[in-house]
Write a protein that holds these residues in place. Sequence first.
Motif, mmCIF file in Angstrom:
data_model
loop_
_atom_site.group_PDB
_atom_site.id
_atom_site.type_symbol
_atom_site.label_atom_id
_atom_site.label_comp_id
_atom_site.label_asym_id
_atom_site.label_seq_id
_atom_site.Cartn_x
_atom_site.Cartn_y
_atom_site.Cartn_z
ATOM 1 N N MET A 136 0.826 -1.206 0.000
ATOM 2 C CA MET A 136 0.000 0.000 0.000
ATOM 3 C C MET A 136 0.862 1.259 0.000
ATOM 4 O O MET A 136 0.552 2.249 -0.678
ATOM 5 C CB MET A 136 -0.932 0.005 1.221
ATOM 6 N N ASP A 137 1.935 1.226 0.743
ATOM 7 C CA ASP A 137 2.838 2.378 0.813
ATOM 8 C C ASP A 137 3.405 2.717 -0.563
ATOM 9 O O ASP A 137 3.400 3.870 -1.012
ATOM 10 C CB ASP A 137 3.972 2.074 1.800
ATOM 11 N N LYS A 138 3.872 1.704 -1.249
ATOM 12 C CA LYS A 138 4.521 1.923 -2.545
ATOM 13 C C LYS A 138 3.540 2.362 -3.631
ATOM 14 O O LYS A 138 3.826 3.276 -4.406
ATOM 15 C CB LYS A 138 5.257 0.652 -2.976
ATOM 16 N N VAL A 139 2.375 1.728 -3.681
ATOM 17 C CA VAL A 139 1.448 2.069 -4.754
ATOM 18 C C VAL A 139 0.831 3.450 -4.545
ATOM 19 O O VAL A 139 0.596 4.185 -5.517
ATOM 20 C CB VAL A 139 0.345 0.997 -4.928
ATOM 21 N N THR A 140 0.558 3.828 -3.308
ATOM 22 C CA THR A 140 -0.016 5.155 -3.071
ATOM 23 C C THR A 140 0.995 6.263 -3.349
ATOM 24 O O THR A 140 0.632 7.322 -3.887
ATOM 25 C CB THR A 140 -0.538 5.287 -1.629
ATOM 26 N N GLU A 141 2.264 6.042 -3.031
ATOM 27 C CA GLU A 141 3.294 7.036 -3.352
ATOM 28 C C GLU A 141 3.432 7.191 -4.859
ATOM 29 O O GLU A 141 3.545 8.297 -5.375
ATOM 30 C CB GLU A 141 4.642 6.615 -2.752
ATOM 31 N N ARG A 142 3.421 6.059 -5.566
ATOM 32 C CA ARG A 142 3.549 6.108 -7.023
ATOM 33 C C ARG A 142 2.343 6.811 -7.637
ATOM 34 O O ARG A 142 2.467 7.612 -8.562
ATOM 35 C CB ARG A 142 3.679 4.682 -7.574
ATOM 36 N N ARG A 198 2.817 14.915 -6.037
ATOM 37 C CA ARG A 198 2.340 15.216 -4.677
ATOM 38 C C ARG A 198 2.846 14.212 -3.648
ATOM 39 O O ARG A 198 2.385 14.202 -2.514
ATOM 40 C CB ARG A 198 0.807 15.249 -4.654
ATOM 41 N N LYS A 199 3.784 13.371 -4.037
ATOM 42 C CA LYS A 199 4.282 12.344 -3.124
ATOM 43 C C LYS A 199 4.944 12.981 -1.893
ATOM 44 O O LYS A 199 5.439 14.107 -1.928
ATOM 45 C CB LYS A 199 5.275 11.437 -3.836
ATOM 46 N N ILE A 200 4.957 12.220 -0.809
ATOM 47 C CA ILE A 200 5.535 12.681 0.453
ATOM 48 C C ILE A 200 7.031 12.401 0.506
ATOM 49 O O ILE A 200 7.792 13.096 1.156
ATOM 50 C CB ILE A 200 4.833 11.984 1.648
ATOM 51 N N GLY A 201 7.457 11.338 -0.181
ATOM 52 C CA GLY A 201 8.860 10.931 -0.110
ATOM 53 C C GLY A 201 9.087 9.902 0.974
ATOM 54 O O GLY A 201 10.085 9.937 1.686
ATOM 55 N N THR A 202 8.130 8.977 1.125
ATOM 56 C CA THR A 202 8.272 7.946 2.155
ATOM 57 C C THR A 202 9.375 6.962 1.752
ATOM 58 O O THR A 202 9.841 6.944 0.615
ATOM 59 C CB THR A 202 6.967 7.147 2.345
ATOM 60 N N THR A 203 9.753 6.119 2.700
ATOM 61 C CA THR A 203 10.773 5.106 2.433
ATOM 62 C C THR A 203 10.178 3.864 1.772
ATOM 63 O O THR A 203 10.918 2.966 1.373
ATOM 64 C CB THR A 203 11.458 4.669 3.740
ATOM 65 N N GLY A 204 8.850 3.783 1.687
ATOM 66 C CA GLY A 204 8.209 2.608 1.102
ATOM 67 C C GLY A 204 8.240 1.395 2.011
ATOM 68 O O GLY A 204 7.999 0.273 1.559
ATOM 69 N N ARG A 205 8.526 1.607 3.298
ATOM 70 C CA ARG A 205 8.640 0.482 4.239
ATOM 71 C C ARG A 205 7.315 0.064 4.858
ATOM 72 O O ARG A 205 7.263 -0.833 5.690
ATOM 73 C CB ARG A 205 9.579 0.853 5.376
ATOM 74 N N GLY A 206 6.208 0.756 4.521
ATOM 75 C CA GLY A 206 4.911 0.386 5.080
ATOM 76 C C GLY A 206 4.589 1.062 6.397
ATOM 77 O O GLY A 206 3.615 0.683 7.070
ATOM 78 N N ILE A 207 5.362 2.057 6.782
ATOM 79 C CA ILE A 207 5.183 2.695 8.084
ATOM 80 C C ILE A 207 3.832 3.410 8.168
ATOM 81 O O ILE A 207 3.036 3.161 9.078
ATOM 82 C CB ILE A 207 6.324 3.708 8.358
ATOM 83 N N GLY A 208 3.571 4.318 7.195
ATOM 84 C CA GLY A 208 2.336 5.089 7.227
ATOM 85 C C GLY A 208 1.088 4.222 7.213
ATOM 86 O O GLY A 208 0.188 4.417 8.055
ATOM 87 N N PRO A 209 0.983 3.259 6.290
ATOM 88 C CA PRO A 209 -0.203 2.395 6.292
ATOM 89 C C PRO A 209 -0.383 1.604 7.594
ATOM 90 O O PRO A 209 -1.513 1.328 8.003
ATOM 91 C CB PRO A 209 0.062 1.460 5.110
#
Length: 428
Positions: free
Chosen positions: A112-118, A123-134
Amino acid sequence: MPGIIVVGSQWGDEGKGKATDQMGDRVDFCVRYSGGNNAGHTLVVDGEKYAMHLLPSGILSPNSTPVIGNGVVIDLGVLFHEIDVLTGRGVDCSNLKVSSNAHIITSYHRTMDKVTERFAGKRKIGTTGRGIGPTYSDKINRMGIRVQDLFDEEHLRQKVEAALDQKNQILVKIYNRRHIEADEIVEELLAHGERLRPMVVDTVRLLNDGLDEGKIVLFEGAQAHHLDVDHGTYPYVTSSNPTAGGACTGTGVGPTRIDRVIGIAKAYTTRVGEGPFPTELHDETGEKLRTDGGEFGVTTGRPRRCGWFDALVVEAAATANAFTDVFLTKLDILSGWDRIPVCVAYDVNGTRHDRLPMSQQEFAEATPIYEELDGWHEDISGCREFDDLPVKAQDYVKRLEELIGTRISGIGVGPGREQTVMVHDLID
């Protein structure tokens, strides 16, 4: 005996691990209270470099019990990999304690982290894609998976199925991704459960009993004040509360048991990811700071954005966290400059601001107003007393102290554990 919180005062990567390590041999418990493996600490002990993402820095101190509190989100694969790597290097990790209330990062959180950032694009936040936010999102939505859930297969399956009922709709119908089967998630989590079980304790009781017995508890934050979801440069923030108040909610230790809050500040400023950064340098000066300081993320390897010290950023953190002390890191990186600018105010559309603007829009439009201080050219990596520092380096530290309104009690002059100038004791 004190409860001590260590908090980053900028946008992370200030060297919190080094400051924590300075106290490690005198601390009974070292507790991680927020974030996940989107953070990282690098420690250098006897010339050996250790990079950690979930384990508290106290894992390297044999006299300290490392604890992962309820405010942390845990990727079990990452946790066990870190343990295995350290164990292979002769570090005893058998005393690690993990809260039963900590939330678990699953593979569907990472997806979920990766697909929502993509999908967010510009407008991306620049997350690490590690799943933290979800994972934190599921926690707040009361559909998260906690450590204690791993020890009841039926209960775990019900929770995973409930979470996937919603997420599969989003993945398939909005993002055109494949459907995730509950069985594969449950099997993955159960595979880790038995190994995790001996580490799981009631950490709230453990820490409060320790304080009752006069033991020293060090609370180690991840990220920093200006990445806090409430107090940071929203929306370019993390999903938790790395501020001092987060140590209480992230561990179950009340605020009246905290005696000292130590802010960690780099002698210049860096940031990873998106978001405003008034003192950022886009020229060869910024590149020199990045190269000399080795400014590449411990977790992602991404090059950090670099700029001069911003006193308004650190002063705001000192105020909101009630810093009793500041530990200044990487002062040695500034050796060799004739003049060193320090941001003392902002110009926002013709108006001077001597404090951080209330509006994020104003902050994004801020232009730094600099005060230039004399630099120094001496190698300070061997200094161990404040008076050993060149006079101009002393003057730089004293001026920062005036601007942020908090005493600077420790100064890092190199990556090694011993490369530290202590001005005031951080515990006594």
